[in-house]
Design a protein around this motif. Structure first.
Motif, PDB file in Angstrom:
ATOM      1  N   VAL A 193      -1.515  -5.224  -5.079  1.00 12.83           N
ATOM      2  CA  VAL A 193      -0.928  -3.617  -4.864  1.00 12.83           C
ATOM      3  C   VAL A 193      -1.860  -2.235  -4.661  1.00 12.83           C
ATOM      4  O   VAL A 193      -2.983  -2.184  -5.810  1.00 12.83           O
ATOM      5  CB  VAL A 193       0.542  -2.335  -5.804  1.00 12.83           C
ATOM      6  N   CYS A 194      -1.321  -1.006  -3.872  1.00 14.53           N
ATOM      7  CA  CYS A 194      -2.942   0.028  -4.276  1.00 14.53           C
ATOM      8  C   CYS A 194      -2.247   1.568  -3.445  1.00 14.53           C
ATOM      9  O   CYS A 194      -1.355   1.446  -3.237  1.00 14.53           O
ATOM     10  CB  CYS A 194      -3.002   0.458  -2.160  1.00 14.53           C
ATOM     11  N   VAL A 251       1.085  -1.196  -0.381  1.00 12.88           N
ATOM     12  CA  VAL A 251      -0.348   0.395   0.123  1.00 12.88           C
ATOM     13  C   VAL A 251       1.186   1.464  -0.061  1.00 12.88           C
ATOM     14  O   VAL A 251       1.603   1.160   0.855  1.00 12.88           O
ATOM     15  CB  VAL A 251      -1.057  -0.118   0.874  1.00 12.88           C
ATOM     16  N   GLY A 252       1.229   2.189  -1.218  1.00 18.38           N
ATOM     17  CA  GLY A 252       2.116   2.903  -1.715  1.00 18.38           C
ATOM     18  C   GLY A 252       2.569   2.414  -2.602  1.00 18.38           C
ATOM     19  O   GLY A 252       4.025   1.881  -1.744  1.00 18.38           O
ATOM     20  N   CYS A 253       2.795   2.901  -3.676  1.00 17.17           N
ATOM     21  CA  CYS A 253       3.916   2.688  -4.100  1.00 17.17           C
ATOM     22  C   CYS A 253       4.759   3.467  -4.745  1.00 17.17           C
ATOM     23  O   CYS A 253       4.867   4.012  -6.045  1.00 17.17           O
ATOM     24  CB  CYS A 253       2.802   2.311  -5.107  1.00 17.17           C
ATOM     25  N   GLY A 254       4.846   4.577  -3.558  1.00 14.95           N
ATOM     26  CA  GLY A 254       6.375   5.766  -3.639  1.00 14.95           C
ATOM     27  C   GLY A 254       7.780   5.231  -3.653  1.00 14.95           C
ATOM     28  O   GLY A 254       7.723   4.410  -4.091  1.00 14.95           O
ATOM     29  N   ARG A 255       8.121   5.912  -3.314  1.00  8.96           N
ATOM     30  CA  ARG A 255      10.004   5.857  -3.248  1.00  8.96           C
ATOM     31  C   ARG A 255      10.290   4.882  -2.808  1.00  8.96           C
ATOM     32  O   ARG A 255      11.382   4.095  -3.267  1.00  8.96           O
ATOM     33  CB  ARG A 255      10.649   7.312  -3.194  1.00  8.96           C
ATOM     34  N   TYR A 313      -9.715   0.842   1.309  1.00  8.09           N
ATOM     35  CA  TYR A 313     -11.224  -0.134   2.119  1.00  8.09           C
ATOM     36  C   TYR A 313     -11.382  -0.990   1.478  1.00  8.09           C
ATOM     37  O   TYR A 313     -11.717  -2.613   2.099  1.00  8.09           O
ATOM     38  CB  TYR A 313     -12.318   0.928   2.453  1.00  8.09           C
ATOM     39  N   GLU A 314     -11.249  -0.974  -0.229  1.00  4.80           N
ATOM     40  CA  GLU A 314     -11.176  -2.449  -1.012  1.00  4.80           C
ATOM     41  C   GLU A 314     -10.297  -3.434  -0.704  1.00  4.80           C
ATOM     42  O   GLU A 314     -10.565  -5.077  -0.741  1.00  4.80           O
ATOM     43  CB  GLU A 314     -11.362  -2.463  -2.662  1.00  4.80           C
ATOM     44  N   VAL A 315      -8.525  -2.807  -0.440  1.00  2.00           N
ATOM     45  CA  VAL A 315      -7.646  -3.994  -0.493  1.00  2.00           C
ATOM     46  C   VAL A 315      -8.363  -4.624   1.180  1.00  2.00           C
ATOM     47  O   VAL A 315      -8.163  -6.219   1.741  1.00  2.00           O
ATOM     48  CB  VAL A 315      -6.897  -3.064   0.438  1.00  2.00           C
ATOM     49  N   LEU A 316      -8.992  -4.102   2.363  1.00  2.00           N
ATOM     50  CA  LEU A 316      -9.242  -4.938   3.358  1.00  2.00           C
ATOM     51  C   LEU A 316     -10.225  -5.523   3.162  1.00  2.00           C
ATOM     52  O   LEU A 316     -10.648  -6.652   4.309  1.00  2.00           O
ATOM     53  CB  LEU A 316      -9.678  -3.680   4.295  1.00  2.00           C
TER      54      LEU A 316
END
Ligand SMILES: NC(=O)c1ccc[n+]([C@@H]2O[C@H](COP(=O)([O-])OP(=O)(O)OC[C@H]3O[C@@H](n4cnc5c(N)ncnc54)[C@H](O)[C@@H]3O)[C@@H](O)[C@H]2O)c1
Length: 363
Positions: free
Chosen positions: A34-35, A10-14, A59-62
């Motif tokens: 991934v989210c 969750v969080g596809c940053g650095r 919330y869809e991940v959960l």
């Protein structure tokens, strides 16, 4: 046969570049989903890591029953709420450092993990950097006698080398309500507060000066220079962290323009560890001096990425074997107390006794 642990990043940053490494090719876990609010980023990373599912709504991940664990790589103000919700949905959680903005938030996270019987790991990877792990092993084995003092040097320079860090990645760190404190002492510093505890034990009191330097006035600052001193509990052991931002210092690095140098002095020896994030000193990452001899540890895995790989493995092992991860919620909370007490000391201009400032966790 053990089911594969399905993880959602969750969080596809650095930092996801390094957090993903330990899952790729792991026999017991995979990046299943991934989210990210930014769908384009999520799609790009899903392709790179071979993830089956892409989400932009947490919330869809959960609600996805196939997801066993979440790896939270998002700005700090989201750590508490996302962790608590994941625990309530029965997902194991690895949350990035610093675990939360306040002790009250950390308490909620610890409580949610306990109540829902899921694993909570605070992902502070310095305690998994092989030279630090080896140093701890040597200290615990008495190689330098009784440890007396630790000196941690955090050296930040000009981000004109290493990997690209975008303005988006930096900018939320300039807002204390999102970051929780400054970018060096609170954000990156959490690693060093953690390391100080990992190598030498619990902290009793702390005294700090934390200054501020504008890098781009109105846009970007560093909470440095800073000098932070502490005393360990029930002992005559002390530590100091010296945080410097050198605006024209070109740092040899593959990652951030920030480097570390650590010295631990004991009653019969001294130990030096260097080059975690960057590569300023071209010497062995761990050196021990005792009995008139200098011992160089030449063959340790010592890329910063190794600490991420090992930290992720530790999370997977904890889920698989139903053991506590390194830096569980309770331990992560202790590190947070230390960091917040240092900031409080600088604000109040006085020494802070940590247990007087924060009440112990309820058992
Ligand atoms: N362990 C380390 O050494 C290390 C190094 C750097 C960063 N970090 C930590 O990792 C975390 C992320 O840092 P970063 O530098 O990668 O930041 P970043 O800004 O590059 O990435 C954060 C990502 O989170 C996404 N995001 C924000 N809100 C979201 C939401 N509600 N749902 C889904 N996605 C959302 C953003 O779109 C962005 O892609 C922070 O907690 C930071 O402290 C740790």
């Amino acid at each position: 046969m053990l089911k594969t642990i399905n993880v959602c990043i969750v969080g596809c940053g650095r930092i996801s570049t390094l957090n993903s490494l330990g899952y790729l090719d792991h026999p017991d876990a995979k990046i299943y989903a991934v989210c990210d609010l930014d769908e384009e980023k999520a799609m790009e990373k899903a392709k790179e890591w071979g993830a089956e599912k892409i989400y932009s709504d947490y919330y869809e991940v959960l609600n996805d029953p196939n997801i066993d664990a979440v790896e939270l790589l998002v700005p700090h103000h989201l750590h508490c709420s996302m962790t608590v919700k994941a625990c309530e949905a029965g997902k194991h959680v690895s949350v990035q450092k610093p675990m939360a903005l306040t002790i009250e938030e950390a308490d909620q996270m610890v409580e949610a993990a306990r109540k829902n019987k899921v694993k909570l790991k605070v992902y502070e990877n310095f305690v998994s950097y092989p030279p630090y792990v080896k140093a701890k092993e040597l200290i615990d084995a008495g190689e330098i006698g009784d440890p007396i003092s630790i000196r941690i040097k955090l050296n930040a320079g000009k981000q004109d080398t290493g990997w690209e860090v975008t303005k988006d990645t930096w900018s939320w760190r300039m807002n204390e309500e999102i970051c929780g404190g400054g970018p060096l002492v609170f954000d990156d510093g959490y690693h060093k507060f953690s390391l100080a505890r990992y190598l030498m034990g619990d902290i009793e009191k702390v005294s700090a000066w934390i200054d501020r330097t504008d890098v781009i006035p109105g846009e970007f600052y560093e909470d440095a220079p800073a000098m932070i001193m502490w005393k360990y509990k029930n002992s005559k052991k002390y530590g100091i962290m010296d945080v410097t931002y050198s605006k024209d210092l070109h740092i040899n690095t593959d990652y951030y323009a920030c480097d570390e140098r650590v010295e631990v002095t004991g009653s019969k020896g001294v130990l030096w560890i260097t080059r975690c994030t960057a590569k300023m000193l071209q010497i062995p990452t761990l050196i021990v001096y005792r009995d008139g001899k200098t011992i160089n540890y030449e063959d340790l895995r010592d890329d910063w990425a190794d600490s991420f790989i090992d930290s992720t493995k530790n999370f997977i092992e904890a889920i698989k074997n139903d053991t506590e991860p390194l830096l569980n919620g309770e331990e992560g909370r202790e590190v947070l107390k230390f960091a917040l007490a240092a900031i409080e000391s600088s604000k109040r201009k006085q020494e802070i006794n940590i247990d007087q400032l924060f009440t112990p966790i309820k058992n």
